[in-house]
Design an enzyme around this catalytic site. Structure first.
Site, PDB file in Angstrom:
ATOM      1  N   THR A 127      -0.549   8.032  40.462  1.00 35.02           N
ATOM      2  CA  THR A 127       0.225   7.991  41.680  1.00 35.02           C
ATOM      3  C   THR A 127       0.207   6.620  42.322  1.00 35.02           C
ATOM      4  O   THR A 127       0.521   6.498  43.488  1.00 35.02           O
ATOM      5  CB  THR A 127      -0.360   9.016  42.646  1.00 35.02           C
ATOM      6  OG1 THR A 127      -1.773   8.802  42.699  1.00 35.02           O
ATOM      7  CG2 THR A 127      -0.114  10.412  42.150  1.00 35.02           C
ATOM      8  N   LYS A 165      -3.147  -0.202  44.583  1.00 34.06           N
ATOM      9  CA  LYS A 165      -1.953  -0.321  45.398  1.00 34.06           C
ATOM     10  C   LYS A 165      -1.340   1.070  45.463  1.00 34.06           C
ATOM     11  O   LYS A 165      -1.212   1.743  44.426  1.00 34.06           O
ATOM     12  CB  LYS A 165      -0.981  -1.287  44.751  1.00 34.06           C
ATOM     13  CG  LYS A 165       0.457  -1.169  45.250  1.00 34.06           C
ATOM     14  CD  LYS A 165       1.325  -0.444  44.231  1.00 34.06           C
ATOM     15  CE  LYS A 165       2.164   0.651  44.844  1.00 34.06           C
ATOM     16  NZ  LYS A 165       3.091   0.372  45.851  1.00 34.06           N
TER      17      LYS A 165
END
Lengths: 408, 408
Positions: B193, B182
């Protein structure tokens, strides 16, 4: 700084400075906005300057670094519309040609004219147009009242002229200082982030001036960000011609003069951030209580430059999570568990975070606060005395629009 | 990597992994997109993980770092819609409550379940909803065919599910690897990240896995940027349950397995960049010929992250000056005087810069090249062997729109 007074004016307000500008169609423009400007001092100047740290620096920067070494320049030729960057040896020759012609027209010796360019990168400077421009300006158009026209000529995507002036009483008399700047996009702290010209009729030693300028730039332009892109061209010059007869010699006067240089640089840096490409808000960030000033600078700059927070301000969304996230990834030594955060403007203030935790606040008031053009974000840590300020702007559709179709 | 084969599937493709997801209204959604997911392994797993470097890291990150130390986890609970970040001690307690309940439902011992959250920062996790969610999922909804549903559940502003799987023949048999991720906004290299889950049925030592994962993350997710904002929450996990019976022991197999982990991480990092908030283009940057790999990484990341270049790609403007400016301010040791730059895509390629100078190129062809979704920028220096790749996306109106009104 009680003796410091803001006055009407700009770069030609100090005694002995004149300027002129003209349109030479470097970029075709229906409104014929001038694109070449000359700034001139009647008297020899002590000079100081700071330049971009970008390794792809433009030809004028390479040339001006050489000229600065001689330290006796009296004029600057500036063109907008073409950056003369990534133009190889040809670019340096072109800048040199402009310099020599300006010196001839002004009756000056070698290396007495700085040359600056701003605009599109990678296209050869249209030298003939710039030469034609300075022949039109020198000497006929050089006048005290043309300072504002010069500030207009150096604009690219800027929407407003950036100029201001101050007056300062020193122990031996009054000095004036004036400035003009250009800067809107490709703006990020790493000196220099734009073109800036500061003039003064004080009489000072070049080494002192350089010290004052470097220190001021560090706290002003180097704390100002629009898009995180450090320009190839940008430069700031401080020219002191001594026309007021007031010498900056005592330590007290030096301190006052340094404050003055900082004041005018901060004023101009705020204007640059405020006129960031597409900006609808000026964002001022104040960071307090960090272990060191360095930490505070990292935090303030990181928040001012966060794309996510910039977008939130555009949307008038008090998304303080993004503020603290930006502090968290700034590289500074921050302790999140005791941090506070306040957002304020002329419309009021809201404490959005207290002791490292979200505070209850009125979303309605927050929205009202964020409706103002000038927004201040205050983050407070409880780790030390380090503090710093930074300036940025919001991220808008217009930034994307301006930069999606800049070159073609 | 000749034995590496891309196959259909995702995080439950390797043997012994199941998943499930459900909607619990953490965020009210008309389409009732699931917002809680559970990933489970029938067998104990060797675990490796990397976490965000943001100092304001979320509660789940603090908890998972502890759980990782025991190295025997078998499941992950993930919720979207709330990041459980900047939530103080309460946040950690809440994450712990979810962990304990999942362990109870799955019949596991202490510290065998990782907990992850993604979404809005600074609001307390709605624990009851998450608990209700896992009670619905465990055990009834845990199934091999629900991998894709789990990938859907963890999405926030993502527009596509991110999942993939590979198969690799080793000396002693075939192993499978799968992943879901995601990530769309608040994406910037500094690991991690985003949320990423990589599963494999290979049998490997946790220390070896950690080495493989850290190295792969460095060349994949850490080279991927959407907006320069490093998230508070993000984490990547590699779970190896050994269900294939294939042991990763020989140096050759370790090398092959490391390549496999890198391949799947790179695949997923590209997908994250490609699905960057508002993105209409994937930008791949390849930097060659720098003095060191470190310099090459700086250059590639700087170009991929330049707001100005991102906006230019959106506008289909081959503004190579911005590419080279970004290389110039990257902090890398670059020699601009001999650099080349090529922009290419499925529609062709244009050399826009040669020997540090603008090349003659067809603007028409350049526009055509930039019309494709996937764009590659190649910059070549002549200073050494350092090379690196980075991934980013363009900057669009939609990025501003999405982030101007995210929270409220």
């Amino acid at each position: 700084m009680s003796n410091l007074k803001k006055i009407e004016g700009g770069v030609t307000t100090p005694q002995g400075f004149t300027a002129g500008a003209t349109y030479t169609a470097i970029k075709k423009r229906e409104n014929k906005k001038p694109d070449v400007a000359v700034l001139y001092s009647d008297l020899p100047c002590s000079c100081a300057a700071c330049f971009t740290t970008n390794k792809f620096c433009a030809a004028p920067v390479i040339l001006d670094r050489e000229i600065l070494k001689k330290g006796k320049a009296r004029a600057v030729v500036i063109n907008s519309g073409n950056a003369n960057a990534a133009t190889g040896k040809q670019g340096i020759e072109d800048a040199r040609t402009v310099e020599r012609e300006a010196e001839k027209l002004l009756g000056l010796g070698e290396d007495e004219v700085f040359v600056c360019s701003t605009g599109v990168i990678g296209q050869r400077l249209p030298v003939d147009k710039v030469l034609q421009g300075i022949r039109e300006i020198i000497p006929g158009k050089l006048a005290k009242e043309n300072g504002s026209e010069a500030a207009y000529a150096i604009m690219t995507t800027d929407t407003v002229r950036k100029e201001c002036a101050y007056e300062l009483e020193l122990s031996t008399g009054t000095v004036k200082i004036g400035a003009m700047a250009k800067g809107s996009g490709m703006i990020h702290p790493n000196m220099a982030t734009m073109l800036v010209y500061v003039t003064t009729d004080a009489k000072a030693d070049p080494a002192d001036l350089q010290k004052m300028l470097s220190a001021a730039v560090d706290k002003s332009f180097n704390m100002c960000t629009v898009d995180g892109d450090t320009s190839t061209n940008d430069s700031i010059f401080l020219l002191a011609n001594g026309a007021s007869g007031v010498e900056i010699k005592t330590e007290e006067d030096k301190k006052a003069m340094a404050d003055l240089v900082l004041a005018i640089c901060t004023d101009m840096a705020r204007r640059v951030a405020s006129d960031g490409e597409g900006a609808t808000h000026l964002i001022e960030v104040e960071a307090y209580g960090l272990p060191t000033e360095h930490d505070a600078r990292l935090v303030a700059k990181s928040i001012a430059g966060s794309m996510l927070f910039k977008a939130a301000v555009f949307g008038r969304d008090a998304n303080w999570g993004r503020i603290m996230a930006a502090a968290g990834y700034s590289g500074a030594d921050v302790d999140p568990t005791r941090a506070d955060c306040i957002i304020k403007s002329a419309a009021g203030e809201v404490q959005v975070m207290k002791d490292g935790f979200g505070a209850d606040f009125s979303e309605e008031l927050a929205k009202k606060v964020l409706t103002e053009h000038d927004i201040t974000v205050i983050v407070r840590f409880y780790q030390g005395d380090g503090e710093a300020k930074a300036w940025g702007c919001d991220l808008t559709y217009d930034y994307v629009k301006i930069n999606g179709d800049y070159r073609t």
